[in-house]
Scaffold this motif. Sequence first.
Motif, PDB file in Angstrom:
ATOM      1  N   GLY A   1       2.982   8.983 -18.822  1.00 46.74           N
ATOM      2  CA  GLY A   1       3.407   7.599 -18.876  1.00 46.74           C
ATOM      3  C   GLY A   1       2.332   6.664 -18.351  1.00 46.74           C
ATOM      4  O   GLY A   1       1.561   7.016 -17.465  1.00 46.74           O
ATOM      5  N   THR A   2       2.310   5.461 -18.886  1.00 50.34           N
ATOM      6  CA  THR A   2       1.410   4.412 -18.413  1.00 50.34           C
ATOM      7  C   THR A   2       2.133   3.083 -18.576  1.00 50.34           C
ATOM      8  O   THR A   2       3.114   2.985 -19.288  1.00 50.34           O
ATOM      9  CB  THR A   2       0.071   4.411 -19.169  1.00 50.34           C
ATOM     10  OG1 THR A   2      -0.823   3.522 -18.509  1.00 50.34           O
ATOM     11  CG2 THR A   2       0.225   4.011 -20.620  1.00 50.34           C
TER      12      THR A   2
ATOM     13  N   GLU B   1      -8.309  12.005 -16.837  1.00 49.44           N
ATOM     14  CA  GLU B   1      -8.561  12.837 -15.659  1.00 49.44           C
ATOM     15  C   GLU B   1      -7.675  14.092 -15.678  1.00 49.44           C
ATOM     16  O   GLU B   1      -8.154  15.203 -15.438  1.00 49.44           O
ATOM     17  CB  GLU B   1      -8.294  11.997 -14.401  1.00 49.44           C
ATOM     18  CG  GLU B   1      -8.827  12.558 -13.137  1.00 49.44           C
ATOM     19  CD  GLU B   1      -8.732  11.543 -11.997  1.00 49.44           C
ATOM     20  OE1 GLU B   1      -9.742  11.408 -11.293  1.00 49.44           O
ATOM     21  OE2 GLU B   1      -7.681  10.890 -11.808  1.00 49.44           O
ATOM     22  N   VAL B   2      -6.408  13.929 -16.005  1.00 48.05           N
ATOM     23  CA  VAL B   2      -5.478  15.065 -16.089  1.00 48.05           C
ATOM     24  C   VAL B   2      -5.899  16.025 -17.197  1.00 48.05           C
ATOM     25  O   VAL B   2      -5.870  17.249 -17.013  1.00 48.05           O
ATOM     26  CB  VAL B   2      -4.025  14.565 -16.292  1.00 48.05           C
ATOM     27  CG1 VAL B   2      -3.106  15.663 -16.758  1.00 48.05           C
ATOM     28  CG2 VAL B   2      -3.496  13.966 -15.001  1.00 48.05           C
ATOM     29  N   ALA B   3      -6.312  15.509 -18.340  1.00 47.65           N
ATOM     30  CA  ALA B   3      -6.759  16.364 -19.449  1.00 47.65           C
ATOM     31  C   ALA B   3      -7.958  17.196 -19.028  1.00 47.65           C
ATOM     32  O   ALA B   3      -8.035  18.397 -19.329  1.00 47.65           O
ATOM     33  CB  ALA B   3      -7.091  15.511 -20.677  1.00 47.65           C
ATOM     34  N   GLU B   4      -8.903  16.597 -18.310  1.00 50.14           N
ATOM     35  CA  GLU B   4     -10.091  17.321 -17.853  1.00 50.14           C
ATOM     36  C   GLU B   4      -9.737  18.379 -16.819  1.00 50.14           C
ATOM     37  O   GLU B   4     -10.249  19.495 -16.861  1.00 50.14           O
ATOM     38  CB  GLU B   4     -11.115  16.337 -17.260  1.00 50.14           C
ATOM     39  CG  GLU B   4     -11.768  15.449 -18.300  1.00 50.14           C
ATOM     40  CD  GLU B   4     -12.607  14.331 -17.680  1.00 50.14           C
ATOM     41  OE1 GLU B   4     -12.771  14.291 -16.437  1.00 50.14           O
ATOM     42  OE2 GLU B   4     -13.090  13.470 -18.451  1.00 50.14           O
ATOM     43  N   ILE B   5      -8.853  18.049 -15.899  1.00 48.38           N
ATOM     44  CA  ILE B   5      -8.488  18.989 -14.828  1.00 48.38           C
ATOM     45  C   ILE B   5      -7.724  20.189 -15.375  1.00 48.38           C
ATOM     46  O   ILE B   5      -8.004  21.335 -15.006  1.00 48.38           O
ATOM     47  CB  ILE B   5      -7.673  18.270 -13.727  1.00 48.38           C
ATOM     48  CG1 ILE B   5      -8.595  17.327 -12.938  1.00 48.38           C
ATOM     49  CG2 ILE B   5      -6.986  19.271 -12.797  1.00 48.38           C
ATOM     50  CD1 ILE B   5      -7.864  16.396 -11.995  1.00 48.38           C
ATOM     51  N   PHE B   6      -6.762  19.937 -16.243  1.00 47.69           N
ATOM     52  CA  PHE B   6      -5.884  21.021 -16.706  1.00 47.69           C
ATOM     53  C   PHE B   6      -6.289  21.602 -18.057  1.00 47.69           C
ATOM     54  O   PHE B   6      -5.725  22.622 -18.474  1.00 47.69           O
ATOM     55  CB  PHE B   6      -4.431  20.547 -16.733  1.00 47.69           C
ATOM     56  CG  PHE B   6      -3.897  20.220 -15.365  1.00 47.69           C
ATOM     57  CD1 PHE B   6      -3.594  21.223 -14.456  1.00 47.69           C
ATOM     58  CD2 PHE B   6      -3.728  18.910 -14.965  1.00 47.69           C
ATOM     59  CE1 PHE B   6      -3.124  20.933 -13.190  1.00 47.69           C
ATOM     60  CE2 PHE B   6      -3.248  18.597 -13.699  1.00 47.69           C
ATOM     61  CZ  PHE B   6      -2.951  19.617 -12.810  1.00 47.69           C
TER      62      PHE B   6
ATOM     63  N   PHE C   1       4.069  12.245 -15.239  1.00 44.96           N
ATOM     64  CA  PHE C   1       3.522  13.352 -16.024  1.00 44.96           C
ATOM     65  C   PHE C   1       4.595  14.417 -16.223  1.00 44.96           C
ATOM     66  O   PHE C   1       5.325  14.754 -15.294  1.00 44.96           O
ATOM     67  CB  PHE C   1       2.324  14.003 -15.319  1.00 44.96           C
ATOM     68  CG  PHE C   1       1.153  13.089 -15.136  1.00 44.96           C
ATOM     69  CD1 PHE C   1       0.471  12.576 -16.235  1.00 44.96           C
ATOM     70  CD2 PHE C   1       0.725  12.724 -13.875  1.00 44.96           C
ATOM     71  CE1 PHE C   1      -0.611  11.724 -16.070  1.00 44.96           C
ATOM     72  CE2 PHE C   1      -0.352  11.879 -13.700  1.00 44.96           C
ATOM     73  CZ  PHE C   1      -1.021  11.374 -14.797  1.00 44.96           C
ATOM     74  N   LEU C   2       4.653  14.961 -17.423  1.00 49.44           N
ATOM     75  CA  LEU C   2       5.637  15.993 -17.738  1.00 49.44           C
ATOM     76  C   LEU C   2       5.014  17.005 -18.686  1.00 49.44           C
ATOM     77  O   LEU C   2       4.494  16.630 -19.751  1.00 49.44           O
ATOM     78  CB  LEU C   2       6.874  15.364 -18.395  1.00 49.44           C
ATOM     79  CG  LEU C   2       7.950  16.320 -18.899  1.00 49.44           C
ATOM     80  CD1 LEU C   2       8.619  17.034 -17.720  1.00 49.44           C
ATOM     81  CD2 LEU C   2       8.981  15.573 -19.719  1.00 49.44           C
ATOM     82  N   LEU C   3       5.072  18.279 -18.318  1.00 49.34           N
ATOM     83  CA  LEU C   3       4.586  19.344 -19.186  1.00 49.34           C
ATOM     84  C   LEU C   3       5.689  19.714 -20.176  1.00 49.34           C
ATOM     85  O   LEU C   3       6.813  20.033 -19.782  1.00 49.34           O
ATOM     86  CB  LEU C   3       4.196  20.573 -18.360  1.00 49.34           C
ATOM     87  CG  LEU C   3       3.677  21.766 -19.163  1.00 49.34           C
ATOM     88  CD1 LEU C   3       2.343  21.429 -19.819  1.00 49.34           C
ATOM     89  CD2 LEU C   3       3.550  22.987 -18.273  1.00 49.34           C
TER      90      LEU C   3
ATOM     91  N   VAL D   1      -3.156  15.711 -23.659  1.00 45.32           N
ATOM     92  CA  VAL D   1      -2.333  14.728 -22.961  1.00 45.32           C
ATOM     93  C   VAL D   1      -1.953  13.654 -23.959  1.00 45.32           C
ATOM     94  O   VAL D   1      -2.813  13.083 -24.641  1.00 45.32           O
ATOM     95  CB  VAL D   1      -3.096  14.109 -21.755  1.00 45.32           C
ATOM     96  CG1 VAL D   1      -2.270  12.995 -21.123  1.00 45.32           C
ATOM     97  CG2 VAL D   1      -3.422  15.177 -20.733  1.00 45.32           C
ATOM     98  N   VAL D   2      -0.669  13.379 -24.072  1.00 47.36           N
ATOM     99  CA  VAL D   2      -0.161  12.355 -24.969  1.00 47.36           C
ATOM    100  C   VAL D   2       0.289  11.165 -24.112  1.00 47.36           C
ATOM    101  O   VAL D   2       1.133  11.314 -23.245  1.00 47.36           O
ATOM    102  CB  VAL D   2       1.029  12.878 -25.811  1.00 47.36           C
ATOM    103  CG1 VAL D   2       1.631  11.760 -26.652  1.00 47.36           C
ATOM    104  CG2 VAL D   2       0.583  14.045 -26.691  1.00 47.36           C
ATOM    105  N   THR D   3      -0.326  10.010 -24.363  1.00 47.48           N
ATOM    106  CA  THR D   3      -0.011   8.800 -23.619  1.00 47.48           C
ATOM    107  C   THR D   3       1.238   8.129 -24.181  1.00 47.48           C
ATOM    108  O   THR D   3       1.348   7.947 -25.390  1.00 47.48           O
ATOM    109  CB  THR D   3      -1.199   7.825 -23.668  1.00 47.48           C
ATOM    110  OG1 THR D   3      -2.311   8.433 -23.011  1.00 47.48           O
ATOM    111  CG2 THR D   3      -0.876   6.504 -22.984  1.00 47.48           C
TER     112      THR D   3
END
Length: 173
Positions: A146-147, A158-163, A136-138, A167-169
């Motif tokens: 990354g995936t 999950e990251v999009a919901e938390i922060f 993950f990189l801001l 989020v771009v995959t």
Amino acid sequence: MSDTLVENQKSIPQRHASKRSVLMCRPDYYTVNYRINPWMHPETPTDTARAVAQWETLYETYRSLGFDVQLIDPIEGLPDMVYAANGGFVLDNIAYGASFTYPQRQPEGPAYMDWFREHGYDVRVPKEVNEGEGDFLLVGDTILAGTGFRSDSDSHREVAEIFGREVVTLELV
């Protein structure tokens, strides 16, 4: 100064330097004694003393540049803890913990989450597989994620919901 120039300078957002902070783990137990990716070769001897010397140079470089260097204690049997960026993704005092794919690294996740909790972070325990800041990189207000062979794309939701950020995959190859 012309009135136009003064007016233009007022509209320019002011930038303020912030102290950079990094978390490091001394490689006292660093070795390669298992293979979880193509570039790990357990049959090739590692030089832990050299790794420690290189780490100390990096540590002193960060300090000389004015970084706030935080340390997590290494844990015997967890040689990859030295890759501290993998331990979580931190933004806005929220620490989204790591949940590693491989069993050899899985105990690192709770160790890092304990450290974050003890240092006042709002710790979010992941439900999805991810390797923290390793994937993950801001960038601006967007999180690049990354995936592929490490973090699961479900962790991006999950990251999009938390922060609360876009989020771009990106598929890692």
